[in-house]
Design a protein around this motif. Sequence first.
Motif, mmCIF file in Angstrom:
data_model
loop_
_atom_site.group_PDB
_atom_site.id
_atom_site.type_symbol
_atom_site.label_atom_id
_atom_site.label_comp_id
_atom_site.label_asym_id
_atom_site.label_seq_id
_atom_site.Cartn_x
_atom_site.Cartn_y
_atom_site.Cartn_z
ATOM 1 N N LYS A 662 -71.555 14.957 30.892
ATOM 2 C CA LYS A 662 -71.655 15.470 29.469
ATOM 3 C C LYS A 662 -70.331 15.993 28.995
ATOM 4 O O LYS A 662 -70.065 15.756 27.790
ATOM 5 C CB LYS A 662 -72.531 16.764 29.756
ATOM 6 N N SER A 666 -68.713 14.450 25.694
ATOM 7 C CA SER A 666 -68.393 15.590 24.523
ATOM 8 C C SER A 666 -67.048 15.341 23.915
ATOM 9 O O SER A 666 -66.677 15.570 22.838
ATOM 10 C CB SER A 666 -68.476 16.867 25.061
ATOM 11 N N GLU A 670 -65.768 14.608 20.507
ATOM 12 C CA GLU A 670 -64.745 15.347 19.663
ATOM 13 C C GLU A 670 -63.517 14.727 19.088
ATOM 14 O O GLU A 670 -63.056 15.075 18.272
ATOM 15 C CB GLU A 670 -64.671 16.795 20.418
ATOM 16 N N ASP A 675 -70.494 13.239 17.047
ATOM 17 C CA ASP A 675 -71.122 13.796 18.429
ATOM 18 C C ASP A 675 -71.699 13.076 19.208
ATOM 19 O O ASP A 675 -71.564 11.729 19.134
ATOM 20 C CB ASP A 675 -72.385 14.678 17.826
ATOM 21 N N VAL A 676 -72.201 13.306 20.510
ATOM 22 C CA VAL A 676 -72.549 12.517 21.524
ATOM 23 C C VAL A 676 -73.544 11.488 20.929
ATOM 24 O O VAL A 676 -73.576 10.156 21.517
ATOM 25 C CB VAL A 676 -72.818 13.053 22.957
#
Length: 850
Positions: A662, A666, A670, A675-676
């Motif tokens: 995660k 992420s 960024e 976004d993911v």
Amino acid sequence: MSSCYFGGVSRRTFLLGTAGVTALSQFPLSPLAQAMSEDRLLSAKPGTGKWIATTCNGCTSFCAKQIYVQDGRALHIRGNEFSKVHGKASCPRQYLSLQELYDPDRVKTPLLRMNPKKGQGIDPVFKPISWEEAISLFADKIMALREKNETHKYVALRGRYSFLSDILIKNFTTVLGSPNAITHSSLCAEADKFGSYYTEGGWEYRQYDIKNTRYVLSFGVDPLSANRQVSYYCSEWGNMLDHAQVAIVDPRFSSSASKADEWLPIIPGQDSALALSLAHQILVNDGWHKAFVGQFIDGVNRFQSGEVVDPLAFNELHTYGLVEWWNLELKDRTPEWAETVCGISAEQIKRIAQKLIAAAPKVQIWRSRGAQMQHRGAYTTIACHALNGLLGAVDNEGGVIQYNSSREDSVPSAKEFVDDLAKKGLKQERIDRVGRLEWPALKSGKSGGGVLTNVVADSILSADPYKPEIVLGYLNNFTFSAPGTQRWEDALKSVPFVVHVTTNISEFSWFSDLILPGSHFMYEKWGVQGSCGNMHSQVSIIQPIIKRLGDTVDDESGIPWLLAKELDKRGFSNPLAYLKSIRDPETQKEPITGDELGLYAAKVVTQPLWDPAKYVDGDKFSGWDEFLQKGVWNSEPYQFRQLWGKMKTKTGRFEFYSETLKSALSKHAEKHNTDVDEVMRICNYQAQGEMAFIPHYEQPYRFGEPAEYPMLFIDHKSRLNREGRSANNQWYQNNLDIDPGAVKHQDVVKINPIDAQQLGLKNGDRVKITSIQGEIACQVSIFEGVRPGTVAKAFGQGHWAYGKVASKVFGQEALGGNNNTILPPAHEHLSGAAAFYGQIGVRIEKMIEG
């Protein structure tokens, strides 16, 4: 091909196009003829030879070896008796190295291309030249890049290597001012490391405590043929079967499957469905290892099919996110669901689950390139490895173990020798595009931390981010070994200056402008290698044990040395200054030759192992001489459960819900102001939301519509492949039938009798195999050990170069077909791995001869 340089024994001349005939007296006899000449045979006396330590680089087992050398000739090979990983054990491939060493088709002197046209079947007209001429030309090309302030347009591509390759590939390239030191790693097994890192925090391979295990479940791994520590498994596998059961999950009946208790011929690409259903069944049957995972607070199992569980009801110990994994994914992944997806019956899945539960924690879930190195394979690798965590097999007796620590140093850094001009080049984007939105390559959690070897061909063709002007290939053959081979041929055609360091003229060489003869890793050079198995890590030496054959140098050290001296003459002194900084740690003497550089670098890298003043643990030596004589350092035995509660993940625990993944995703998102979910979409994964952070089912991507390409293709490795370099010797061709279903002296595709009957095929028929990428031709072998609806073919044959034995007509016609010609150049984007497997549709058609 009479006008191409070719070192055959029967040749009396080299014909160099219209340049006429060059007498053989100007060149040495072939290495085999020279080594076995009559006068040398007459001088041999029984018992006058000795065993000398070295290391086999024929695969990633990197076994420590001892070579019997008599009168300067290498005659016999065995495992190094001082190795605690494998001892004297060896695999079937080791003797092939002797024919590689004494191959009459080896390149024996630098060669310069005389024909500017490039292409398969077009004679390069290679002209033998001196090292002085070759290195002078190479240096001129480098200096031209510096004069244009375009040092980043130098690209170094690494194939087989030792720890000393950093001198030529990584550090020398850095001093020149290029970020483009590109390894072959993503063609090897980066997806494998992905599964370990994003569950337990180690970007590395694993070892297995097979002496204490009770059950082995292997997703496509063939330890007796192609895995790390083949020598060890060949010697210990039979003993293991006395106390453990083995189940092999593989569409193909492999050598290891023939020595197993159970074979599960899964539909290609569907391994994660089986793994997830096993996890489901283990949980509903109260079979997880509670000492590692934890337990419900009241002791009542609430894992029931289709039912959501309250996370607060479960007390986890050394793992993280089990209940979240269950709620998001596992609760619906029943054996009945998996049967319809992966082709393994629900009854067999339930039986395997019960056996795993009964044997836990002394179980091992192995995973292979075939299961993981497919498009979307990142989630297959963590799904399979999560079973080890669920069963308490991680870092435990009889289970799956990380590598022991080893104490070697690295080759000294070159950063202080980078001048301002080079620093500008180093700031340019890397040629493989790692770190772009669509290319996360999340090695060790870092966006762009990995490598995308097979993207390089596309980058060259599109000049994105730029067009290289110099490409150095070091003991690689990406025009043969990377999916989508035609792209590499077209790319190399377009590069102004291609240099190839190689032992044999290969397909990559055919598109090269300058060929530099490579040394044989096992016999002719200095190097250092590391390996692990049997609860020990080892570091072993590679040393020149015979006089190098032909006009060759110690390539990892000798080529950069010669090039640095030539650049120094042109006023660029930094490379030579860097190389001279690598001094003999015993005398502090600077190297004055490439051979001395190789020796000193080997001593520097291994000094923490052999120097009594630096001793920490493991084998202890009196000094360099004793280490060189024994040839291998062994670590202390592995200490179990040292990582429980101290794993290098974000949580410090084994992660079923990966906070580590995660975080990495992420940060990558960024970096690109998104976004993911968008990262997953652009990289062609199906997961959205929290599904991206857990082991889950991703539908395999199918290449080719079933109506046009109805069969699925299985690429696998032969027991006799030494990194794809063994096809040019008779011992290889004479023993190909060591693999189930294979045929001597042939390149075969294995087809189930059911499919063969439907297609009207019989043994020996010539067929054409067509995919969306291309087509190849080979011979049929009807074999019950391949799942109906699939065809299996070993990688290794299909050379149209490399030598007289490997090819049908050298430089023109292949012996069989190269699998990579029909494999699409797809990738597993999160890890960066090239996708050799999965659901690759093919069409099989009988060829009408004549």
